[in-house]
Write a protein that holds these residues in place. Structure first.
Motif, short mmCIF file in Angstrom:
data_model
loop_
_atom_site.label_atom_id
_atom_site.label_comp_id
_atom_site.label_asym_id
_atom_site.label_seq_id
_atom_site.Cartn_x
_atom_site.Cartn_y
_atom_site.Cartn_z
N ALA A 73 -50.90 56.93 56.14
CA ALA A 73 -50.39 57.22 54.79
C ALA A 73 -51.28 58.21 54.05
CB ALA A 73 -50.26 55.93 53.99
N GLU A 74 -52.61 58.00 54.07
CA GLU A 74 -53.51 58.90 53.37
C GLU A 74 -53.53 60.28 54.01
OE1 GLU A 74 -55.08 58.63 50.48
OE2 GLU A 74 -53.98 56.74 50.28
N ALA A 83 -46.15 63.26 46.45
CA ALA A 83 -46.35 62.17 45.49
C ALA A 83 -45.47 60.97 45.82
CB ALA A 83 -46.04 62.67 44.08
N LEU A 84 -44.81 61.00 46.99
CA LEU A 84 -43.98 59.86 47.39
C LEU A 84 -44.84 58.63 47.61
CD1 LEU A 84 -41.51 61.51 49.95
CD2 LEU A 84 -41.12 60.99 47.53
N ASP A 85 -44.25 57.48 47.35
CA ASP A 85 -44.97 56.21 47.45
C ASP A 85 -44.87 55.64 48.86
OD1 ASP A 85 -46.25 53.82 46.94
OD2 ASP A 85 -44.56 52.91 45.88
N PHE A 86 -46.02 55.37 49.48
CA PHE A 86 -46.07 54.76 50.81
C PHE A 86 -46.67 53.36 50.76
CE2 PHE A 86 -47.14 59.37 52.13
CZ PHE A 86 -45.81 59.75 52.03
N GLY A 87 -46.86 52.80 49.58
CA GLY A 87 -47.71 51.63 49.44
C GLY A 87 -47.09 50.27 49.70
N SER A 91 -39.58 48.79 55.41
CA SER A 91 -39.35 49.95 56.27
C SER A 91 -39.16 51.22 55.44
CB SER A 91 -38.13 49.71 57.17
OG SER A 91 -36.94 49.51 56.42
N ASN A 92 -38.60 51.08 54.24
CA ASN A 92 -38.44 52.23 53.33
C ASN A 92 -39.76 52.96 53.13
OD1 ASN A 92 -36.59 50.02 52.80
ND2 ASN A 92 -35.73 51.24 51.15
N ASP A 93 -40.84 52.19 52.93
CA ASP A 93 -42.15 52.77 52.62
C ASP A 93 -42.70 53.58 53.79
OD1 ASP A 93 -42.43 51.42 49.97
OD2 ASP A 93 -42.42 49.63 51.21
N TYR A 94 -42.47 53.10 55.00
CA TYR A 94 -42.97 53.82 56.18
C TYR A 94 -42.08 55.01 56.51
CZ TYR A 94 -46.05 49.84 56.62
OH TYR A 94 -47.02 48.90 56.36
N PHE A 95 -40.77 54.87 56.29
CA PHE A 95 -39.86 55.99 56.54
C PHE A 95 -40.10 57.14 55.56
CE2 PHE A 95 -36.58 52.89 58.52
CZ PHE A 95 -37.15 53.07 59.78
N ARG A 96 -40.62 56.84 54.37
CA ARG A 96 -40.91 57.93 53.42
C ARG A 96 -41.96 58.89 53.97
NH1 ARG A 96 -41.22 53.75 49.41
NH2 ARG A 96 -39.15 53.47 48.51
N GLN A 97 -42.83 58.39 54.84
CA GLN A 97 -43.80 59.29 55.46
C GLN A 97 -43.09 60.35 56.31
OE1 GLN A 97 -47.39 57.60 57.19
NE2 GLN A 97 -47.04 55.66 56.13
N LEU A 98 -41.99 59.96 56.92
CA LEU A 98 -41.21 60.91 57.71
C LEU A 98 -40.56 61.95 56.80
CD1 LEU A 98 -39.46 58.53 60.28
CD2 LEU A 98 -41.55 59.85 60.59
N ILE A 99 -40.04 61.51 55.66
CA ILE A 99 -39.42 62.45 54.72
C ILE A 99 -40.45 63.45 54.21
CG2 ILE A 99 -38.46 62.61 52.39
CD1 ILE A 99 -36.74 60.25 52.96
N ALA A 100 -41.67 63.00 53.98
CA ALA A 100 -42.71 63.89 53.45
C ALA A 100 -43.18 64.91 54.48
CB ALA A 100 -43.91 63.06 52.98
N THR A 101 -42.94 64.64 55.76
CA THR A 101 -43.51 65.50 56.79
C THR A 101 -42.46 66.26 57.60
OG1 THR A 101 -43.59 63.57 58.26
CG2 THR A 101 -45.62 64.14 57.06
#
Length: 235
Positions: A73-74, A83-87, A91-101
């Motif tokens: 996440a970091e 600025a997306l929240d991964f905290g 599963s939403n929180d982990y999938f946001r890492q994919l959206i950010a990248t």
């Protein structure tokens, strides 16, 4: 001799009732077929979206050394400046890492389930990306903090749906896709597997289930997989 004939202007009440009964009977016969076709269509869409998630996961792995986890996440924030929240722990929180990248759309994370009835709106700004109810898939991690890796045992599940009441105890909802669960594995295969109606588990043979660990299982004796469920409305 001429005969006077009276022409009726419409149906009698009895005739109308007969017509209504016939229509209702035909509708009753057609409904199971319609519902079955709808389940197949929803299942097909879920399989397609699962495969797209798989492509994003593997692209992410190439850059960060594993699938999304607490430890990545970091790195994602530093690399992308997002600025997306991964905290959270959904599963939403982990999938946001994919959206950010590697992906800029929410729509591949959707599958039609009782807890995700409305498709995502593709608004991916902070506080809006993958909101509660916009994700239909669960996410399987290697442990509490680490994501799996593409180098793991190929038959290990990594993305699953439909989870029963969006829970994390490996129970699947047999009604969503006609008693089928969609399983994306590390070999990037996305398949429909039969859900047992007695315990809502997915059987992998010889009395073992997707979550079964130990020798001669996809997880082996050393891994204890953690299933992250999607966030639902009100959570």
């Amino acid at each position: 001799m001429k005969t006077n004939r009276q022409h009726r202007g419409g149906f009698t009440l009895v005739e109308l009732l007969v017509v209504i009964v016939i229509i209702a009977a035909l509708a009753g016969l057609a409904l199971p077929t319609i519902m079955k076709n709808k389940s197949v269509a929803d299942r097909t869409e879920a399989i397609s979206n699962a495969r797209q998630i798989g492509l994003n996961l593997f692209s992410f792995d190439e850059e960060y050394g594993s699938f999304p986890g607490n430890d990545t996440a970091e790195d994602v924030k530093e690399t992308t400046g997002t600025a997306l929240d991964f905290g959270g722990s959904f599963s939403n929180d982990y999938f946001r890492q994919l959206i950010a990248t590697v992906g800029k759309s929410e729509k591949i994370f959707w599958a039609k389930t009782p807890y995700s009835k409305k498709k995502p709106d593709d608004v991916i700004e902070p506080g809006k990306a993958l909101e509660a109810g916009e994700v239909g898939f669960g996410y399987v991690m290697a442990n509490q903090t680490e994501g799996q890796s593409s180098s793991g045992e190929p038959s290990r599940p990594v993305v699953v749906t439909p989870l029963y009441k969006a829970g994390t105890n490996w129970e699947f909802d047999p009604e969503a896709f006609g008693e089928k669960a969609i399983i994306l594995r590390l070999d990037q295969s996305a398949t429909a597997e039969t859900i047992r109606t007695d315990n809502r588990y997915v059987n992998i043979g010889e009395g073992r289930f997707l979550q079964t660990t130990g020798d001669n299982t996809p997880w082996g004796a050393d891994l204890n997989p953690i299933l992250r469920g999607p966030q639902t409305k009100g959570q």
